[in-house]
Design a protein around this motif. Structure first.
Motif, PDB file in Angstrom:
ATOM      1  N   ARG A 198      -3.231   7.728   3.805  1.00 27.44           N
ATOM      2  CA  ARG A 198      -3.351   6.190   3.172  1.00 27.44           C
ATOM      3  C   ARG A 198      -4.408   6.213   1.881  1.00 27.44           C
TER       4      ARG A 198
ATOM      5  N   GLU B 262       0.929  -1.128  -0.069  1.00 33.86           N
ATOM      6  CA  GLU B 262      -0.173  -0.023  -0.121  1.00 33.86           C
ATOM      7  C   GLU B 262       0.965   1.221   0.014  1.00 33.86           C
TER       8      GLU B 262
ATOM      9  N   ALA C  16      -2.279  -0.782  -3.340  1.00 27.25           N
ATOM     10  CA  ALA C  16      -1.242  -1.255  -3.666  1.00 27.25           C
ATOM     11  C   ALA C  16      -0.515  -1.109  -4.624  1.00 27.25           C
TER      12      ALA C  16
ATOM     13  N   LEU D 291      -6.823  -2.174  -1.646  1.00 28.05           N
ATOM     14  CA  LEU D 291      -7.048  -2.780   0.053  1.00 28.05           C
ATOM     15  C   LEU D 291      -8.374  -3.093  -0.036  1.00 28.05           C
TER      16      LEU D 291
END
Length: 410
Positions: A219, A181, A223, A238
């Motif tokens: 975040r 990620e 990935a 994710l």
């Protein structure tokens, strides 16, 4: 991408929803630059190239599975009788990319990667095989500039949590070649505009004290990996990645392997819970070309994916779909399929409900196949050497009984 504005410049055909990022930004780009925008009412596989030719468009927009649908249409002598030299969008799958470019004669593929939130942006103006299938490309200078801005971090793909050192509390950086990620370093919370009227969701995007005390990161939930030549490749979303046999399975990798098998027009991969087994087993909802259905070789498919994938990533289940289904933006929708799992009762009930809502008298049910040997662990499923075979209610009951559950009647 080399597009030119003005009355004698390029003409950009857009039939994607204008409220969606790709269609909307393309239309706005035309408005502010002076490139002619040719708006289609909606995406239609049968009308697409006709609209393109009639509008004299030189560039097109794609999202998600759009290119696959066009590629799945029967070949025509008109495939290259158009003025299109460039295409722009995101989600062009690796197993579709080169075949689409070769068949329709596209010179430039502008594939981009960009979270809807606008925090991370990659672009690949591909004009040949070197950058084909990548979602972005960075030269040496950009790789140096973004080395501490776009960072792969080690995570627990089962829970989605960042893995922190129990002593220091800090996270572990992964290599770009291996990927994971991607986190984006933020100067402040104000650099992310946030979700409308949803401060709780906004805060969930932030991670603090990741590599040192006081740092702030965003975040992405995606990935990716980057090779030594600066090419970025999408690995998985994710939440789509699942754990099976103590390994992380990338749904994108499995979809690519399945999509390269003759006769498979679409593959939507996800993890399903199996009674008595830890993790999630791989399941692929596949749509088979009607011309191949009666002679489709499931054993050959199994041999194909075993050659292309590690053992743990080979799908245990196959859901043979009667029709292709996507969301409003032509992207695959895993949610209802994942909710159905391998419970045949749920599959039938949802098909019946959809038929009633659409006023259909006849209902076509998806067929579920499985590879019994892949699940064999002495838990009520006899080991055999068969390939993919039809998954029945008796098989479902046997799995549930082996896990201590009761039988289910359909």
């Amino acid at each position: 991408m080399g597009l030119k504005a003005g009355p004698n410049g390029d003409r950009w055909y857009v039939c994607m929803p204008l409220y969606h990022g790709t269609g909307g930004t393309t239309a706005l780009c035309c408005l502010v630059t002076g490139i002619t925008c040719c708006i289609g009412t909606k995406f239609s596989t049968s009308r697409f190239w006709t609209d393109v030719r009639e509008s004299r468009s030189t560039a097109i927009v794609y999202v998600g599975e759009t290119a696959r649908y066009l590629l799945n249409s029967p070949p025509s002598e008109l495939d290259r009788k158009h003025n299109v030299r460039a295409m722009f969008g995101n989600g062009l799958r690796p197993d579709v990319w080169q075949r689409f470019v070769d068949r329709f004669g596209i010179e430039v593929v502008g594939e981009f990667f960009n979270s809807t939130e606008g925090v991370m942006m990659l672009f690949n103006g591909s004009r040949g095989p070197f950058t084909a299938t990548s979602v972005g490309h960075q030269g040496l200078i950009d790789r140096w500039r973004f080395h501490d801005t776009y960072v792969p971090v080690e995570i627990d793909f089962g829970t989605g949590d960042l893995i922190r050192d129990p002593k220091t509390g800090f996270c572990k950086r992964k290599s770009y070649e291996e990927g994971s990620e991607i986190l984006v370093r933020m100067p402040s919370e104000g650099a992310f505009v946030g979700y409308w009227n949803n401060p709780e969701a906004t805060q969930k995007r932030f991670e603090r004290n990741v590599f040192k005390k006081g740092d702030l990161w965003y975040r992405t939930g995606d990935a990716l990996r980057r090779d030594a030549d600066g090419r970025w490749f999408f690995m998985d979303r994710l939440g789509d990645t699942f754990r099976w046999k103590s390994e992380n399975v990338s749904t994108a990798e499995v979809s690519e392997a399945l999509g390269s098998f003759p006769g498979i027009q679409e593959a939507n991969v996800y993890g399903v819970e199996v009674p008595g087994h830890d993790g999630r087993a791989g399941c692929a909802a596949i749509y088979i070309d009607p011309a191949h259905r009666n002679k489709f070789d499931f054993n050959a498919l199994l041999a194909h994916v075993k050659e292309k994938l590690p053992k743990y990533a080979v799908p245990v289940f196959l859901r043979i779909q009667k029709k292709q289904t996507t969301m409003h933006n032509n992207k695959q929708n895993k949610v209802p399929l994942r909710n159905d799992g391998i419970d045949l009762r749920k599959i039938v009930e949802r098909a019946d409900k959809e038929a009633r809502e659409q006023g259909q008298e006849e209902v076509e049910y998806d067929t579920l196949y499985w590879h019994p040997s892949a699940l064999w662990a002495g838990k009520g499923v006899e080991k055999d050497e068969r390939g993919y075979v039809v998954f029945t209610m008796e098989d479902w009951d046997a799995l549930r009984a082996s896990a201590g559950g009761g039988a289910t009647k359909l």
